[in-house]
Motif scaffolding. Structure first.
Motif, short mmCIF file in Angstrom:
data_model
loop_
_atom_site.label_atom_id
_atom_site.label_comp_id
_atom_site.label_asym_id
_atom_site.label_seq_id
_atom_site.Cartn_x
_atom_site.Cartn_y
_atom_site.Cartn_z
N VAL A 112 23.36 59.06 82.09
CA VAL A 112 22.57 60.29 81.96
C VAL A 112 21.36 59.98 81.08
O VAL A 112 21.51 59.53 79.94
CB VAL A 112 23.41 61.42 81.33
N PRO A 113 20.14 60.20 81.57
CA PRO A 113 18.96 59.80 80.82
C PRO A 113 18.64 60.65 79.59
O PRO A 113 17.79 60.27 78.78
CB PRO A 113 17.83 59.89 81.85
N ALA A 114 19.29 61.81 79.43
CA ALA A 114 18.99 62.68 78.30
C ALA A 114 19.23 61.96 76.97
O ALA A 114 20.22 61.24 76.81
CB ALA A 114 19.84 63.95 78.37
N GLU A 115 18.30 62.13 76.02
CA GLU A 115 18.42 61.51 74.71
C GLU A 115 18.29 62.56 73.61
O GLU A 115 17.60 63.55 73.78
CB GLU A 115 17.37 60.41 74.54
N PRO A 116 18.94 62.27 72.46
CA PRO A 116 19.78 61.11 72.22
C PRO A 116 21.14 61.26 72.88
O PRO A 116 21.54 62.36 73.25
CB PRO A 116 19.92 61.11 70.69
N ALA A 195 19.59 69.44 67.67
CA ALA A 195 19.77 68.23 68.46
C ALA A 195 20.00 68.59 69.93
O ALA A 195 20.70 69.55 70.26
CB ALA A 195 20.94 67.41 67.94
N THR A 196 19.40 67.82 70.80
CA THR A 196 19.64 67.97 72.23
C THR A 196 20.20 66.65 72.76
O THR A 196 20.64 65.81 71.99
CB THR A 196 18.34 68.34 72.96
N GLY A 197 20.18 66.44 74.05
CA GLY A 197 20.66 65.19 74.61
C GLY A 197 21.88 65.38 75.47
O GLY A 197 22.03 66.38 76.17
N CYS A 198 22.82 64.41 75.38
CA CYS A 198 24.03 64.43 76.19
C CYS A 198 25.21 64.07 75.31
O CYS A 198 25.12 63.15 74.48
CB CYS A 198 23.91 63.44 77.34
N ARG A 217 28.29 75.82 74.59
CA ARG A 217 27.52 76.75 73.75
C ARG A 217 26.06 76.34 73.65
O ARG A 217 25.16 77.19 73.70
CB ARG A 217 28.12 76.80 72.34
N TYR A 218 25.81 75.02 73.55
CA TYR A 218 24.44 74.55 73.38
C TYR A 218 23.83 74.06 74.70
O TYR A 218 22.75 73.46 74.69
CB TYR A 218 24.40 73.44 72.33
N ALA A 219 24.51 74.30 75.81
CA ALA A 219 24.00 73.99 77.14
C ALA A 219 23.61 72.52 77.28
O ALA A 219 22.53 72.19 77.80
CB ALA A 219 22.81 74.89 77.48
N LEU A 220 24.50 71.63 76.83
CA LEU A 220 24.25 70.20 76.93
C LEU A 220 25.21 69.59 77.96
O LEU A 220 26.38 69.98 78.04
CB LEU A 220 24.49 69.52 75.58
N PRO A 221 24.75 68.63 78.73
CA PRO A 221 25.69 67.90 79.61
C PRO A 221 26.74 67.22 78.74
O PRO A 221 26.41 66.57 77.74
CB PRO A 221 24.79 66.89 80.34
#
Length: 275
Positions: A112-116, A195-198, A217-221
């Motif tokens: 998954v390319p999402a970072e961090p 923080a976002t990402g995966c 809750r934070y809508a993260l993969p």
């Protein structure tokens, strides 16, 4: 999700079997066929293979996630804690002996390319997290690791995590090292800070459930690697079934189904699991 690869049954030679203390062991195996096919998140089934012929002690092999893989050297490393007769027998195998290894098995971590990449490890769920951290860091990806255990004696191979140059946050239930409390607490604080990402996690089921809820809750993969007792590793015995959710697109869950950890996992999207 990645598809399973064709496993190989191999006589793996013990290269090192090192006690780390508190019942934990580091096992290095020469298994070129397995090493050439394995990816972070895969596992293998392992059992003693006496030269005198077939053995039924233990009757069934044990599943272990990869801690590290070196295809060029034809070697893999495993990390485990002795909890019963099977793991005690494996812990006693000296260098030069051969073990019966079947692998790689299951579905590995997705790319998954999402970072961090936010990696969460709990107790003996650490190996596939360290393997993934090493792989992602080698590709130049931003990695943050949250590693927890009951006490400092349950946190191992910290030098390897630091060697990846990933951000490393430690947590222990008794406060003997790092954050005092559950490892999901500093993770939640990090997410609340923006923080976002995966999310990727492996560890006890209560920890994975908490990570799944944070991801929602934070809508993260969010991806979890499940642990389950299993006898075969190839979907025949049906002993590793876990309840799964089947969404129908209407906002309601469809009737409950089941997934096999060995062939449908061990890595699942967190939303697939009926926690």
């Amino acid at each position: 999700m990645s598809r399973p690869v064709e496993p190989k049954l191999e006589a793996a030679e013990v290269r090192e079997n090192r006690a780390l203390g508190s019942g934990y062991h580091l096992l290095s195996l020469e298994a070129p066929e397995v090493a050439a096919r394995a990816a972070a998140g895969h596992f293998l089934m392992l059992a003693p293979a006496p030269e005198t012929g077939p053995s039924f002690d233990p009757l069934l092999p044990r599943p272990f996630s990869f801690l590290a893989r070196d295809p060029a050297a034809g070697q893999v490393q495993l990390f485990f804690r002795t909890v019963g007769r099977g793991t005690r027998l494996l812990a006693a195998q000296p260098p030069g002996t051969r073990l019966r290894a079947l692998g790689p098995l299951g579905r590995p971590w997705p790319d998954v390319p999402a970072e961090p990449a936010l990696l969460v490890a709990g107790g003996v769920g650490m190996p596939p997290i360290l393997d993934l951290a090493t792989e992602l860091a080698a590709r130049g990806r931003a990695v943050e690791v949250f590693y927890g255990g009951r006490g400092a004696c349950d946190l191992h191979l910290l030098d390897r995590f630091r060697a990846t140059r990933a951000s490393l946050t430690l947590a222990t239930d008794d406060g003997s090292q790092g954050w005092r409390g559950r490892v999901t607490e500093p993770l939640e604080a990090r997410l609340a800070d923006g923080a976002t990402g995966c999310l990727y996690a492996c560890g006890p089921t209560p920890m994975l459930r908490a990570v799944a809820r944070l991801g929602e809750r934070y809508a993260l993969p969010t991806y979890v690697s499940l642990e389950a007792p299993m006898a075969c590793g190839i979907g025949v015995c049906r002993g590793c079934a876990v309840p799964a959710r089947l969404g129908d697109g209407s906002g309601h869950d469809a009737p409950q189904s089941y997934r096999m950890v060995c062939v449908d996992g061990p890595v699942f999207e967190a939303g697939e699991v009926a926690w």
